[in-house]
Design an enzyme around this catalytic site. Sequence first.
Site, PDB file in Angstrom:
ATOM      1  N   HIS A 121       0.812  -1.214   0.000  1.00 22.19           N
ATOM      2  CA  HIS A 121       0.000   0.000   0.000  1.00 22.19           C
ATOM      3  C   HIS A 121       0.848   1.267   0.000  1.00 22.19           C
ATOM      4  CE1 HIS A 121       0.782   0.667   4.326  1.00 22.19           C
ATOM      5  NE2 HIS A 121       0.709  -0.649   4.426  1.00 22.19           N
ATOM      6  N   ASP A 122       0.401   2.238  -0.771  1.00 22.79           N
ATOM      7  CA  ASP A 122       0.960   3.596  -0.787  1.00 22.79           C
ATOM      8  C   ASP A 122       2.356   3.677  -1.392  1.00 22.79           C
ATOM      9  OD1 ASP A 122      -1.290   4.922   0.763  1.00 22.79           O
ATOM     10  OD2 ASP A 122      -0.622   3.442   2.240  1.00 22.79           O
ATOM     11  N   GLY A 139       5.065  -0.979   2.826  1.00 29.89           N
ATOM     12  CA  GLY A 139       4.220   0.185   2.605  1.00 29.89           C
ATOM     13  C   GLY A 139       4.987   1.494   2.512  1.00 29.89           C
TER      14      GLY A 139
END
Length: 262
Positions: A121-122, A139
């Site tokens: 994520h991200d 992340g």
Amino acid sequence: MSRIHSTALVDPAAQLDASVTVGPYAVIGPHVRIGAGTTVGAHCVIEGHTTIGADNQIFQFASLGAQPQDKKYANEPTRLVIGDRNTIREFCTFNTGTVQDEGLTQIGNDNWIMAYVHIAHDCVVGDHTVLANNATLAGHVKVGDHAILGGLTGVHQFTQIGAHVMAGFASHISQDVPPFMLVDGNPLSVRGFNLEGLRRRGFTPQRLAAVKQMHKLLYRQGLTLEAARQAIAELPAQYPEAAVDIAALSAFIAGSKRGLAR
């Protein structure tokens, strides 16, 4: 003739260009958009708020747009955006973002992403990168243009990897790696600068000389980081052709939050 295999499950709300090819038993969710010329292999699952550009080749068993592996995630409508002309090999897993960051995981254009790569994520991955088999980004990682990560390389969350970096096989990257550097190992060591990669990308002799000098100032003269930064800031007078490269490395150092790999 339909380009979507009869066994594929494509939600009616998904937006696929008419030229998209979808292989057997693939599953595509309602919030997915896929651009012209992209090929989705057999048994792929593409879900979440995922946008994929043109002329990507996604091999079988990839999982794109699944929920982030973050305990704070509470079903917010975060996104995954993939650009154009990427090769995404078997069993890759790319997750959507989280609201604790920008709510977006983003992969640029012309990337070569090999089997079992995980992009959490991200993360933000630039253009023309190579992520070899089993490279894993935790992340919030950022990877610059033309970076190469060797197989089994692991990158700690929130770490930044600069443009034109090359990381060798099974590297453990837990601090920021400045642009142009050549690294490997666990613990990580900076071995030099990515001379051959820069040559292949058309760097002129003066630009190569400037990168060599920046590497020397950061890693070979025993300078403090602040002293090295000041010396690097003075290099454009000596290497005017490399001013953009010097500015890029200086900005990277100034923006580092996890500390530099040194």
